[in-house]
Design a protein around this motif. Structure first.
Motif, PDB file in Angstrom:
ATOM      1  N   VAL B 234       0.848  -1.197   0.000  1.00  0.00           N
ATOM      2  CA  VAL B 234       0.000   0.000   0.000  1.00  0.00           C
ATOM      3  C   VAL B 234       0.884   1.248   0.000  1.00  0.00           C
ATOM      4  O   VAL B 234       0.644   2.199  -0.759  1.00  0.00           O
ATOM      5  N   GLY B 235       1.916   1.243   0.833  1.00  0.00           N
ATOM      6  CA  GLY B 235       2.824   2.388   0.918  1.00  0.00           C
ATOM      7  C   GLY B 235       3.487   2.683  -0.416  1.00  0.00           C
ATOM      8  O   GLY B 235       3.596   3.839  -0.838  1.00  0.00           O
ATOM      9  N   LYS B 236       3.923   1.632  -1.100  1.00  0.00           N
ATOM     10  CA  LYS B 236       4.583   1.806  -2.397  1.00  0.00           C
ATOM     11  C   LYS B 236       3.602   2.433  -3.398  1.00  0.00           C
ATOM     12  O   LYS B 236       3.963   3.362  -4.129  1.00  0.00           O
ATOM     13  N   ALA B 237       2.360   1.940  -3.390  1.00  0.00           N
ATOM     14  CA  ALA B 237       1.352   2.467  -4.314  1.00  0.00           C
ATOM     15  C   ALA B 237       1.041   3.932  -3.996  1.00  0.00           C
ATOM     16  O   ALA B 237       0.864   4.754  -4.901  1.00  0.00           O
ATOM     17  N   LEU B 238       0.972   4.269  -2.695  1.00  0.00           N
ATOM     18  CA  LEU B 238       0.722   5.661  -2.310  1.00  0.00           C
ATOM     19  C   LEU B 238       1.866   6.547  -2.804  1.00  0.00           C
ATOM     20  O   LEU B 238       1.639   7.621  -3.385  1.00  0.00           O
ATOM     21  N   MET B 239       3.099   6.094  -2.578  1.00  0.00           N
ATOM     22  CA  MET B 239       4.255   6.911  -2.921  1.00  0.00           C
ATOM     23  C   MET B 239       4.318   7.137  -4.424  1.00  0.00           C
ATOM     24  O   MET B 239       4.594   8.254  -4.869  1.00  0.00           O
ATOM     25  N   GLU B 240       4.053   6.096  -5.201  1.00  0.00           N
ATOM     26  CA  GLU B 240       4.084   6.230  -6.664  1.00  0.00           C
ATOM     27  C   GLU B 240       3.098   7.290  -7.149  1.00  0.00           C
ATOM     28  O   GLU B 240       3.317   7.923  -8.177  1.00  0.00           O
ATOM     29  N   ARG B 241       1.993   7.465  -6.405  1.00  0.00           N
ATOM     30  CA  ARG B 241       0.978   8.437  -6.812  1.00  0.00           C
ATOM     31  C   ARG B 241       1.165   9.794  -6.123  1.00  0.00           C
ATOM     32  O   ARG B 241       0.375  10.704  -6.335  1.00  0.00           O
ATOM     33  N   GLY B 242       2.171   9.893  -5.240  1.00  0.00           N
ATOM     34  CA  GLY B 242       2.348  11.129  -4.484  1.00  0.00           C
ATOM     35  C   GLY B 242       1.242  11.358  -3.468  1.00  0.00           C
ATOM     36  O   GLY B 242       0.958  12.481  -3.081  1.00  0.00           O
ATOM     37  N   HIS B 243       0.599  10.274  -3.026  1.00  0.00           N
ATOM     38  CA  HIS B 243      -0.500  10.369  -2.065  1.00  0.00           C
ATOM     39  C   HIS B 243      -0.002  10.173  -0.624  1.00  0.00           C
ATOM     40  O   HIS B 243       1.080   9.640  -0.390  1.00  0.00           O
ATOM     41  N   THR B 244      -0.853  10.604   0.332  1.00  0.00           N
ATOM     42  CA  THR B 244      -0.557  10.404   1.750  1.00  0.00           C
ATOM     43  C   THR B 244      -1.800   9.850   2.445  1.00  0.00           C
ATOM     44  O   THR B 244      -2.903   9.903   1.892  1.00  0.00           O
ATOM     45  N   VAL B 245      -1.618   9.337   3.657  1.00  0.00           N
ATOM     46  CA  VAL B 245      -2.742   8.727   4.370  1.00  0.00           C
ATOM     47  C   VAL B 245      -2.661   9.049   5.865  1.00  0.00           C
ATOM     48  O   VAL B 245      -1.561   9.238   6.407  1.00  0.00           O
TER      49      VAL B 245
END
Lengths: 381, 381
Positions: B234-245
């Protein structure tokens, strides 16, 4: 427990291990291999070992069918496989999953061996162990009047294993035929001692004797007895005092809250907390001062104290805990290497922070930070 | 790994197990029993098995002395015991604790057996395994050109083990001499497959072939390969999109934050969160409406959505997760039995909540809630 072996998903190997182990004991407990896939070989292996065919258990089949219906699905042939058990098996119908846990008495040349066959999923296994297997074994032991070993555990905190051993002294001088094990972990060293006798009262008396010696020699480091986790001991102490606690976590990211809420009924003394992983969150949600962060950095006495105080005030609790550190693998500096963790504990009158220097491993640094935070609060209660 | 056995703290039993196991293999790895107390018997047992005396290792003694000095203490005779090893032992000086991990080649009647003796503390054991034992074994295997098995793992999510097995089909039809194991857990079922050959390239080609078949048949449920935890995916996918949680947790009490911050470098995409165990905290810190709590209760779609939205806004993140449920053992009602968990996931445009009905076991309900929250967010990325 005489021996403990792990076997691969290979019928021949499982049968050979059952043969080998059964020669040594009166009962064998197995776990795992009761699922619905090709690599689940336990039922077939146990049936072959016992020399009986595999048969369908109608009541368990109904349970599986009900289970699938609850999920809005149909029972498939593959699901139905989990109703196949060795002929003569007594199922533990109390099981909480789909795996068919059972007991089976297998006659051997000289005597009978009881097999208890349990699922591998930890929560399912533990449940059957508690409601089915333990009563069965206790009953068996009582009927036969055979020797049994009872164990008791004392939990210590804040003392190294070797120092504790020096306090306890030479075990051979007081153990007799009883046993003592030092069980170190990041949560402190546990002392587990065991007494063996046919008579339960004699076992208890011997355990009392050993506990007396251990408490006399190391009592001030003993934080509780039994396998109660430290979080539950802290919770009990808080509840007795009518106190509450809130947590502010950086490097532990929620694990201190996780440890507190592991305890059933923790809502009586645990209010909640803030996970403030970023500096911005520390300022915005806990009132940590930007000046402080600029001057001494997030991993510092001052920030740990401000986090503890801030979360206590925001949640209106008796106690506040603040944890800030460098878990690793990155983020270390020469002055603050990986493993540096500051922990603050606040109450309405005061706040105290301590620094810990753990190691290089991220997971262990986080686990040790949780244990240290709980131990610090425990020390103040 | 041919066999795996657990032995008690009894020298005679440990020696007997070493004799038994050594007859089956070229290398034996042991863990535990290297501490400073009377119940640590591994060094004595290994020395007796090898027929060599126990000697003091000067370099490890110095390490122990430095270790104690760092702690502001003096080396005691008990500490110094941890420098005693069987004569001929090659120490793994990279060890991160005080236990003396070592290798020792023991000549047997027909061939030699390599013993790798490791500490029992998990993080210490894993470290020596990685930096010392694995290279040694790879080198040994390469030198001898013997057969070896390589494994690969695919992680699936959102599919039951039996349904997955039906999708994959009869393994015997495509496995040949290779193996496939279904490894179910609350985090989803992992598929581990292994290929055996002398040549590493042939092993990789065979693993590629099996992976191709598995992905063709169950590809849409595969969330990653390797033993990477879901939180890291999940973290990798967030980082690839420039997203945060950010997370808002009630019944999980910090464990979702704990799972995210398990991942090294998670500060790039995880901002923090709120542990709102009490209703008051949900209102005060997340903006959950008192009216909603009164009308539908804390364990509801509405509150899960408000928690997810509230924490997202307060932390200024792309995504917000809200978890509210009844972990048990108490707190259940006929309409909302123990195991009922609502999970909300919000982004700037929308919020969605889903209900899960887990079981009666508190620990497993909490673990499954964490897995469900990660899976829900994963499904939206």
């Amino acid at each position: 427990v005489i021996t403990h072996v792990v076997a691969p998903d290979d019928e021949a190997v499982i049968i050979a291990e059952l043969e080998r182990v059964a020669a040594m004991v009166d009962a064998v407990i197995t776990t795992g291999g009761l699922g619905p896939t090709h690599d689940d070989r336990t039922v077939a292996a146990v049936a072959a070992f016992a020399g009986v065919p595999v048969v369908e258990d109608a009541r368990w089949l109904q349970h599986l069918s009900d289970w699938m219906e609850d999920l809005g699905r149909q029972l498939t042939p593959r699901n139905a496989r989990q109703a196949l058990v060795p002929a003569g098996a007594g199922l533990f119908y109390e099981s909480i999953g789909t795996a068919p846990a059972f007991q089976l008495t297998v006659p051997r040349s000289d005597r009978s061996v009881v097999l208890c066959v349990l699922p591998g999923v930890p929560t399912e296994m533990q449940h059957v162990m508690r409601v089915g297997v333990e009563p069965l074994i206790h009953q068996q032991v009582a009927v036969e009047g055979s020797e049994a070993t009872s164990y008791r555990t004392l939990r210590t905190s804040g003392i190294a294993e070797s120092t504790l051993a020096d306090l306890v002294g030479e075990p051979l001088m007081f153990l007799g035929t009883s046993t003592l094990a030092f069980l170190p972990s990041v949560n402190g060293v546990r002392l587990r001692f065991g007494a063996r006798h046919r008579d339960a009262a004699m076992r208890e008396a011997e355990l009392d004797r050993i506990e007396g010696i251990l408490r006399e020699r190391a009592g001030r480091y003993v934080v509780g007895s039994g396998d109660v986790p430290l979080s539950a001991l802290v919770g009990k102490a808080l509840m007795e005092r009518g106190h509450t606690v809130a947590v502010a976590e950086s490097c532990t990211g929620g694990l201190v809250g996780g440890a507190f809420t592991d305890v059933p009924g923790s809502s009586a003394w645990f209010e909640g907390g803030m996970i403030t992983y970023s500096n911005a969150a520390k300022v915005q949600h806990l009132g940590v001062l930007s000046n402080t962060l600029d001057a001494v950095g997030a991993v510092s006495r001052e920030v740990a104290e401000q986090m503890a105080t801030g979360v206590r005030e925001r949640f209106g609790t008796t106690w506040g805990i603040g944890v800030t550190g460098i878990a690793g693998p990155d983020g270390g500096t020469p002055e603050k290497p990986v493993g540096t963790v500051w922990i603050g504990v606040a109450n309405p009158d005061s706040v105290e922070a301590r620094v810990f220097r753990f190691g290089k491993d991220r997971a262990s640094n986080r686990e040790r930070s949780v244990a240290a935070a709980l131990t610090m609060l425990w020390g103040k209660l």
